[in-house]
Design an enzyme around this catalytic site. Structure first.
Site, PDB file in Angstrom:
ATOM      1  N   LYS A  15       0.853  -1.191   0.000  1.00 23.93           N
ATOM      2  CA  LYS A  15       0.000   0.000   0.000  1.00 23.93           C
ATOM      3  C   LYS A  15       0.887   1.239   0.000  1.00 23.93           C
ATOM      4  O   LYS A  15       1.764   1.389   0.855  1.00 23.93           O
ATOM      5  CB  LYS A  15      -0.900   0.021   1.239  1.00 23.93           C
ATOM      6  CG  LYS A  15      -1.813   1.251   1.260  1.00 23.93           C
ATOM      7  CD  LYS A  15      -2.784   1.183   2.424  1.00 23.93           C
ATOM      8  CE  LYS A  15      -2.259   1.892   3.654  1.00 23.93           C
ATOM      9  NZ  LYS A  15      -2.485   3.341   3.642  1.00 23.93           N
TER      10      LYS A  15
ATOM     11  N   ASP B 119      -3.441   4.295  -1.946  1.00 22.39           N
ATOM     12  CA  ASP B 119      -4.435   4.755  -0.959  1.00 22.39           C
ATOM     13  C   ASP B 119      -4.573   6.272  -1.063  1.00 22.39           C
ATOM     14  O   ASP B 119      -4.159   7.019  -0.185  1.00 22.39           O
ATOM     15  CB  ASP B 119      -3.974   4.320   0.442  1.00 22.39           C
ATOM     16  CG  ASP B 119      -5.065   4.474   1.474  1.00 22.39           C
ATOM     17  OD1 ASP B 119      -6.237   4.677   1.091  1.00 22.39           O
ATOM     18  OD2 ASP B 119      -4.754   4.379   2.680  1.00 22.39           O
TER      19      ASP B 119
ATOM     20  N   LYS C  35      -7.401   8.005  -1.338  1.00 20.25           N
ATOM     21  CA  LYS C  35      -8.603   8.500  -0.631  1.00 20.25           C
ATOM     22  C   LYS C  35      -9.290   9.608  -1.430  1.00 20.25           C
ATOM     23  O   LYS C  35      -9.528  10.715  -0.939  1.00 20.25           O
ATOM     24  CB  LYS C  35      -8.244   8.965   0.775  1.00 20.25           C
ATOM     25  CG  LYS C  35      -7.730   7.831   1.663  1.00 20.25           C
ATOM     26  CD  LYS C  35      -7.568   8.245   3.099  1.00 20.25           C
ATOM     27  CE  LYS C  35      -7.412   7.072   4.034  1.00 20.25           C
ATOM     28  NZ  LYS C  35      -6.200   6.272   3.829  1.00 20.25           N
TER      29      LYS C  35
ATOM     30  N   ASP D 122     -13.962  14.090  -4.472  1.00 19.67           N
ATOM     31  CA  ASP D 122     -14.078  15.393  -5.141  1.00 19.67           C
ATOM     32  C   ASP D 122     -15.223  15.266  -6.138  1.00 19.67           C
ATOM     33  O   ASP D 122     -15.926  14.249  -6.142  1.00 19.67           O
ATOM     34  CB  ASP D 122     -12.732  15.724  -5.832  1.00 19.67           C
ATOM     35  CG  ASP D 122     -12.509  17.230  -5.975  1.00 19.67           C
ATOM     36  OD1 ASP D 122     -13.480  17.942  -6.302  1.00 19.67           O
ATOM     37  OD2 ASP D 122     -11.374  17.681  -5.775  1.00 19.67           O
TER      38      ASP D 122
ATOM     39  N   THR E  92     -12.592   4.925  10.366  1.00 25.33           N
ATOM     40  CA  THR E  92     -12.649   4.342  11.712  1.00 25.33           C
ATOM     41  C   THR E  92     -12.426   5.403  12.788  1.00 25.33           C
ATOM     42  O   THR E  92     -12.721   5.179  13.957  1.00 25.33           O
ATOM     43  CB  THR E  92     -11.599   3.227  11.872  1.00 25.33           C
ATOM     44  OG1 THR E  92     -10.362   3.713  11.358  1.00 25.33           O
ATOM     45  CG2 THR E  92     -12.000   1.983  11.125  1.00 25.33           C
TER      46      THR E  92
ATOM     47  N   ARG F 103       3.144  -0.735  10.589  1.00 20.57           N
ATOM     48  CA  ARG F 103       4.248  -0.691  11.534  1.00 20.57           C
ATOM     49  C   ARG F 103       4.592  -2.022  12.189  1.00 20.57           C
ATOM     50  O   ARG F 103       5.754  -2.227  12.569  1.00 20.57           O
ATOM     51  CB  ARG F 103       3.958   0.381  12.588  1.00 20.57           C
ATOM     52  CG  ARG F 103       4.071   1.785  12.013  1.00 20.57           C
ATOM     53  CD  ARG F 103       3.374   2.806  12.861  1.00 20.57           C
ATOM     54  NE  ARG F 103       1.926   2.648  12.828  1.00 20.57           N
ATOM     55  CZ  ARG F 103       1.065   3.418  13.469  1.00 20.57           C
ATOM     56  NH1 ARG F 103       1.504   4.408  14.208  1.00 20.57           N
ATOM     57  NH2 ARG F 103      -0.233   3.211  13.366  1.00 20.57           N
TER      58      ARG F 103
HETATM   59  O1  C5P Z   1       1.018   0.949  10.889  1.00 16.25           O
HETATM   60  P1  C5P Z   1      -0.396   0.506  10.773  1.00 16.25           P
HETATM   61  O2  C5P Z   1      -0.555  -0.991  10.614  1.00 16.25           O
HETATM   62  O3  C5P Z   1      -1.287   1.077  11.849  1.00 16.25           O
HETATM   63  O4  C5P Z   1      -0.867   1.134   9.380  1.00 16.25           O
HETATM   64  C1  C5P Z   1      -2.171   0.999   8.937  1.00 16.25           C
HETATM   65  C2  C5P Z   1      -2.304   1.646   7.592  1.00 16.25           C
HETATM   66  O5  C5P Z   1      -3.684   1.594   7.225  1.00 16.25           O
HETATM   67  C3  C5P Z   1      -1.895   3.105   7.542  1.00 16.25           C
HETATM   68  O6  C5P Z   1      -1.327   3.332   6.258  1.00 16.25           O
HETATM   69  C4  C5P Z   1      -3.185   3.870   7.691  1.00 16.25           C
HETATM   70  O7  C5P Z   1      -3.185   5.087   6.991  1.00 16.25           O
HETATM   71  C5  C5P Z   1      -4.197   2.905   7.066  1.00 16.25           C
HETATM   72  N1  C5P Z   1      -5.541   3.017   7.611  1.00 16.25           N
HETATM   73  C6  C5P Z   1      -5.839   2.819   8.943  1.00 16.25           C
HETATM   74  N2  C5P Z   1      -7.112   2.923   9.392  1.00 16.25           N
HETATM   75  C7  C5P Z   1      -8.083   3.235   8.548  1.00 16.25           C
HETATM   76  C8  C5P Z   1      -7.814   3.447   7.205  1.00 16.25           C
HETATM   77  C9  C5P Z   1      -6.505   3.326   6.755  1.00 16.25           C
HETATM   78  O8  C5P Z   1      -4.970   2.518   9.734  1.00 16.25           O
HETATM   79  N3  C5P Z   1      -9.309   3.315   9.002  1.00 16.25           N
END
Ligand code: C5P
Length: 253
Positions: free
Chosen positions: A47, A74, A76, A79, A135, A225
């Site tokens: 992603k 991603d 998002k 528009d 979320t 992460r």
């Molecule tokens: O590091 P982590 O696993 O938390 O990353 C989650 C990824 O998913 C990030 O790139 C974040 O922007 C994306 N994301 C999220 N929650 C959402 C939508 C997207 O964590 N509701």
């Protein structure tokens, strides 16, 4: 281009052999390529988020894609339809397998996103993933924007809209996987907010484990992460994969 896993199969009947999409949330293209090279044999795709799309720019999608795994932009998008069609077309030309757009933008906007991506991708498989409800928005936060529905009801309405507009799937939290499977089972379900047991939840308030995500019906897990911040990212990805106990799974599949 709806309902395919890149191989034309229905997502409700089959799942990808490797459901891990790694969020490359890093500041530079060099960092992203280094990580993606290391992880490519062990994950299902990557992603690329706003940090890379607005830093190195959309060409990074093609650079990562040339490593051989699907890339999910991603972006998002949200528009007017004409602008979204053009942006989706550019991301399709750059090589994105999936592009995200906010379902809140409405049916005409989602349809424009689907059309633009298809135009840009040409003969390649490509599809729009609709973001149902962020979320970060709970019921009170939704009410403050004038939306009276609960997050679950809104997710259901928007998943139907996404399906009708020709989207391939949705981005959805673990808690809404059930309702989306019920109302729009054809859609690919892609789920962030994933943490293996024992890994710091960082800023994810309601994290679920990879196994919970799959048990509740996700097709793909977006994991950042927990993999990219591990001392050995490749090992972390393999550990997650082996913990999923997927039939027929082998590293790099
Ligand atoms: O590091 P982590 O696993 O938390 O990353 C989650 C990824 O998913 C990030 O790139 C974040 O922007 C994306 N994301 C999220 N929650 C959402 C939508 C997207 O964590 N509701």
């Amino acid at each position: 281009m709806t309902g395919s896993m890149g191989d034309g199969s229905n997502p409700t009947e089959s799942r990808p052999r490797n459901p891990i999409l790694v969020a490359l949330d890093v500041p530079t293209g060099e960092d992203a390529v280094r990580l993606a090279r290391e992880l490519s044999p062990h994950v299902g795709g990557f992603k690329v988020g706003l940090e890379l799309l607005t830093g190195p720019g959309p060409a990074i999608v093609g650079v990562i894609g040339r490593l051989g795994k699907p890339v999910f932009a991603d972006a998002k998008l949200h528009d007017i339809p004409n602008t979204v069609r053009a942006a989706a077309r550019h991301l399709g030309e750059a090589g994105a397998r999936w592009v995200t757009a906010h379902a809140a933008g409405g049916r005409a906007m989602l349809e424009a996103a689907v059309e633009g991506l298809r135009e840009g991708a040409g003969a390649r498989a490509a599809g729009i993933l609709a973001i149902t409800v962020l979320t970060s928005l709970d019921q009170d936060a939704l009410a403050a924007t004038g939306v009276a529905a609960t997050p679950g009801k809104l997710a259901a309405v928007r998943a139907r809209l996404a399906r009708e507009a020709g989207c391939e799937g949705v981005i959805t939290s673990v808690r809404e996987l059930g309702v989306i499977s019920d109302v729009a089972p054809q859609l690919l379900r892609v789920t962030p907010g994933i943490r293996p047991v024992g890994v710091d939840s960082h800023d994810q308030a309601r994290a679920a484990t990879p196994a919970e995500g799959m048990e509740r019906g996700a097709h793909y897990l977006v994991i950042g992460r927990a993999i990219t911040g591990a001392p050995e990212p490749g090992r972390a990805a393999l550990d997650i994969l082996s913990g999923l106990d997927l039939p027929g799974t082998s590293p790099g599949s």
